[in-house]
Design a protein around this motif. Sequence first.
Motif, PDB file in Angstrom:
ATOM      1  N   VAL A  62       0.948  -1.052   0.022  1.00 13.81           N
ATOM      2  CA  VAL A  62       0.072  -0.146  -0.219  1.00 13.81           C
ATOM      3  C   VAL A  62       0.790   1.306  -0.028  1.00 13.81           C
ATOM      4  N   LYS A  63       0.483   2.226  -0.528  1.00 14.69           N
ATOM      5  CA  LYS A  63       1.210   3.712  -0.690  1.00 14.69           C
ATOM      6  C   LYS A  63       0.500   4.508   0.136  1.00 14.69           C
ATOM      7  N   ILE A  64      -0.915   4.548   0.567  1.00 12.92           N
ATOM      8  CA  ILE A  64      -1.361   5.398   1.525  1.00 12.92           C
ATOM      9  C   ILE A  64      -2.192   4.495   2.629  1.00 12.92           C
ATOM     10  N   ILE A  65      -2.024   5.257   3.856  1.00  8.86           N
ATOM     11  CA  ILE A  65      -2.750   4.583   4.992  1.00  8.86           C
ATOM     12  C   ILE A  65      -3.182   6.020   5.868  1.00  8.86           C
ATOM     13  N   ARG A  66      -4.496   6.119   6.006  1.00  6.27           N
ATOM     14  CA  ARG A  66      -4.741   7.349   6.868  1.00  6.27           C
ATOM     15  C   ARG A  66      -5.903   7.116   7.399  1.00  6.27           C
ATOM     16  N   PHE A  67      -6.166   7.862   8.581  1.00  8.48           N
ATOM     17  CA  PHE A  67      -7.497   7.931   9.260  1.00  8.48           C
ATOM     18  C   PHE A  67      -8.395   9.360   8.581  1.00  8.48           C
ATOM     19  N   ARG A  68      -9.624   8.936   8.354  1.00  9.29           N
ATOM     20  CA  ARG A  68     -10.509  10.154   8.145  1.00  9.29           C
ATOM     21  C   ARG A  68     -11.558  10.282   9.196  1.00  9.29           C
ATOM     22  N   TYR A  69     -11.738  11.518   9.464  1.00  8.48           N
ATOM     23  CA  TYR A  69     -12.670  11.728  10.872  1.00  8.48           C
ATOM     24  C   TYR A  69     -13.336  13.246  10.395  1.00  8.48           C
ATOM     25  N   GLY A  70     -14.141  13.454  11.334  1.00 11.48           N
ATOM     26  CA  GLY A  70     -14.776  14.588  11.228  1.00 11.48           C
ATOM     27  C   GLY A  70     -16.089  14.701  11.970  1.00 11.48           C
ATOM     28  N   LEU A  71     -16.988  15.874  12.101  1.00 15.28           N
ATOM     29  CA  LEU A  71     -17.989  15.836  12.802  1.00 15.28           C
ATOM     30  C   LEU A  71     -19.259  15.366  12.131  1.00 15.28           C
ATOM     31  N   THR A  72     -19.022  14.886  11.008  1.00 14.29           N
ATOM     32  CA  THR A  72     -20.126  14.538  10.121  1.00 14.29           C
ATOM     33  C   THR A  72     -19.667  13.059   9.387  1.00 14.29           C
ATOM     34  N   ASP A  73     -20.616  12.261   8.942  1.00  7.95           N
ATOM     35  CA  ASP A  73     -20.212  11.227   8.193  1.00  7.95           C
ATOM     36  C   ASP A  73     -19.375  11.461   7.074  1.00  7.95           C
ATOM     37  N   HIS A  74     -19.129  12.553   6.743  1.00  8.15           N
ATOM     38  CA  HIS A  74     -18.362  12.832   5.292  1.00  8.15           C
ATOM     39  C   HIS A  74     -16.957  12.656   5.754  1.00  8.15           C
ATOM     40  N   VAL A  75     -16.546  12.866   7.016  1.00 11.43           N
ATOM     41  CA  VAL A  75     -15.189  12.502   7.460  1.00 11.43           C
ATOM     42  C   VAL A  75     -14.173  13.262   6.605  1.00 11.43           C
ATOM     43  N   GLU A  76     -14.180  14.715   6.697  1.00  8.74           N
ATOM     44  CA  GLU A  76     -13.384  15.406   5.638  1.00  8.74           C
ATOM     45  C   GLU A  76     -12.080  15.811   6.219  1.00  8.74           C
ATOM     46  N   GLU A  77     -11.650  15.685   7.382  1.00  9.71           N
ATOM     47  CA  GLU A  77     -10.390  15.602   7.593  1.00  9.71           C
ATOM     48  C   GLU A  77      -9.669  14.379   7.787  1.00  9.71           C
ATOM     49  N   THR A  78      -8.096  14.621   7.792  1.00  8.88           N
ATOM     50  CA  THR A  78      -7.252  13.142   7.558  1.00  8.88           C
ATOM     51  C   THR A  78      -6.320  13.267   8.419  1.00  8.88           C
ATOM     52  N   ALA A  79      -5.647  12.232   8.775  1.00  9.50           N
ATOM     53  CA  ALA A  79      -4.356  11.936   9.581  1.00  9.50           C
ATOM     54  C   ALA A  79      -3.814  10.990   9.125  1.00  9.50           C
ATOM     55  N   SER A  80      -2.400  11.213   8.210  1.00  8.07           N
ATOM     56  CA  SER A  80      -1.880  10.104   7.699  1.00  8.07           C
ATOM     57  C   SER A  80      -1.084   9.585   8.527  1.00  8.07           C
ATOM     58  N   TYR A 102     -16.963  11.155  13.738  1.00 13.93           N
ATOM     59  CA  TYR A 102     -16.986   9.976  12.835  1.00 13.93           C
ATOM     60  C   TYR A 102     -15.341   9.715  12.305  1.00 13.93           C
ATOM     61  N   TYR A 103     -15.135   8.462  12.081  1.00  7.17           N
ATOM     62  CA  TYR A 103     -14.186   8.286  11.590  1.00  7.17           C
ATOM     63  C   TYR A 103     -14.016   6.806  11.005  1.00  7.17           C
ATOM     64  N   CYS A 104     -13.029   6.715   9.988  1.00  5.07           N
ATOM     65  CA  CYS A 104     -12.959   5.327   9.276  1.00  5.07           C
ATOM     66  C   CYS A 104     -11.308   5.362   9.036  1.00  5.07           C
ATOM     67  N   LEU A 105     -10.956   3.999   8.523  1.00  2.00           N
ATOM     68  CA  LEU A 105      -9.595   3.642   8.123  1.00  2.00           C
ATOM     69  C   LEU A 105      -9.473   3.803   6.613  1.00  2.00           C
ATOM     70  N   GLU A 106      -8.623   4.280   6.112  1.00  2.64           N
ATOM     71  CA  GLU A 106      -8.569   4.351   4.476  1.00  2.64           C
ATOM     72  C   GLU A 106      -7.254   3.974   4.053  1.00  2.64           C
ATOM     73  N   ALA A 107      -7.097   3.194   2.944  1.00  5.29           N
ATOM     74  CA  ALA A 107      -5.621   2.702   2.467  1.00  5.29           C
ATOM     75  C   ALA A 107      -5.913   2.526   1.044  1.00  5.29           C
ATOM     76  N   GLY A 108      -4.751   2.912   0.204  1.00  7.93           N
ATOM     77  CA  GLY A 108      -4.629   2.783  -1.077  1.00  7.93           C
ATOM     78  C   GLY A 108      -3.404   2.077  -1.644  1.00  7.93           C
ATOM     79  N   ASN A 109      -3.438   1.588  -2.841  1.00 14.06           N
ATOM     80  CA  ASN A 109      -2.133   0.957  -3.429  1.00 14.06           C
ATOM     81  C   ASN A 109      -1.982   1.492  -4.582  1.00 14.06           C
TER      82      ASN A 109
END
Length: 548
Positions: A62-80, A102-109
């Motif tokens: 993977v080339k990208i791992i980050r958390f997305r978070y925010g005060l809505t489920d759009h999770v606009e903020e990121t933390a790499s 709200y928060y989720c984990l995001e990854a990309g290759n």
Amino acid sequence: MERLNIKHIAYICYLVIVMMGCADERKPLNLPPTLYLQPAEEITRNSALLQGEVLLQGEDTVKIIRFRYGLTDHVEETASCDPNELHAATLLTGLQPGRTYYYCLEAGNGYSTVRSETMTFCTQPNVAPTLSGIRLLNQGPLSITLAYDITDNGGERLSATGFYYRQEGDEEEHCVSLSPEEGTTTYQARLAHLQIDADYEVQAYAINNIGETRSEPYHFHTDKAIIVTTGGMLGEAIGDENRYNFNSLSIAGPLNGTDIGYLRDMMGKDREGNDTPGRLEVLDLRDASIVAGGQSYDGSRYTTDRTISKGMFAQCQYLQQLLLPDGVQTIEEGAFENCTALSRLRLPSDLIHFQPSAGCGNLREVEIPASCMRFCTVDGVLYDKSQTALLWYPEGKNGNEFTVPDGVRTIGDYAFRYAGIRQIGLPTSVNSLGQRAFCGSKLEHVVLPDGISILPYGCFQQCRQLKSVALGHETNYLSSYCFDRCPALRDLYVYATDFAPYCQEAAFTGAESLLSEGTLHVPTDCLTLYRNHKEWGQFTTIIEDAEK
């Protein structure tokens, strides 16, 4: 029959073609990873720890791992996160208190990006402040100085803080307000003008936008004291018929020269220095103040505002305990001279300038409130607050040896005068001695650090047990009366080689026995240098053996 064979052959060929196509299929490349999100941990008002796992498919990266978070489920903020660490973790800061995130984990290759499920956490809300318990800094007959800490501002700016206090049994509550300051956590205040012989309850308080918090109650009792409201009125408050009936006394209010003279009379000395029937032993002045005006307290000296002047308590041989006014800023040299019974001396919290006194042979330690900004004591020895200057070693302190703490740079004027120690250890940090620093002490052998360049006026004057002194390598100046009246001194070591240290004309005045019967030890090949010197040449015996 021939037609059937042709159909059969055609079907067989079709199966072969299908099987050959299947044999050429390949496993898909660049499959996205599988993500596992964990519940948030270590949640505070402004931060939270997010964690998750990235599970690779096959040999993919993977080339990208980050958390997305925010005060809505759009999770606009990121933390790499580091893409090489498949256990993803990040501490979010700067969050808003009392909010749902709200928060989720995001990854990309590089070919595709995937997200985990979305989860939520709630930051803790702001609360009212949190306070420590109240602690005592010092207490007078009609006053007390207390302190407390604000251990947590609750996430909000403080709007007010201070003390509430009341006399127990009285519903009326008084308040001492302090100004909240950004970055300040410790607060203190002096509660004054209290009632005599009364019980009090105190609570510290702090207020923010959420609410007010009070500390646990602190209880104390005030002593009995004589109160004066105008300088010069102490005699009227006590009455001549009671003047010699006190052996313990607490006073609150202003005291001028007339009052100090009256107190000296109560302590056994009149203004002309004659003995009186007074036997005052304990004097508590913590709630008093020294003011200018009135008569001379000893026939020649007058009071000055906020000053314990020279001789103010001198010769008061019955005085055992003296607690000075907190507002005093200056204590002059000789203020307690020859107070032979003095065993407890409590210095003021506002003290700025200090000089020691001689003749306090029963004084084993010095006290000073923790609230004092300029001075402190360690094992009863007085230092400046940074502990770079040693100012007073009490004459009556027990022990034959003393080692000056490393880091002390200055030994103050008269600091060890008449001290009972026989041996002293001076660290290399010491580079300055005050005048008469060791005058009259019982020292026997002294080795000065190399950094001391000047031997000040009367440094070892009247050190009658002193046998040897080794100067520092950088000592280049001897002031007058350095070794005056040191009858046992027989060895003086000097280490200067390029030129002999300069001596004032009276440097060896009073040290005739040292010159005639003692030995001057000088470095190798320096005999002629010292023998031909106007001052150093007075030594009858000079030898080259000063090696250090």
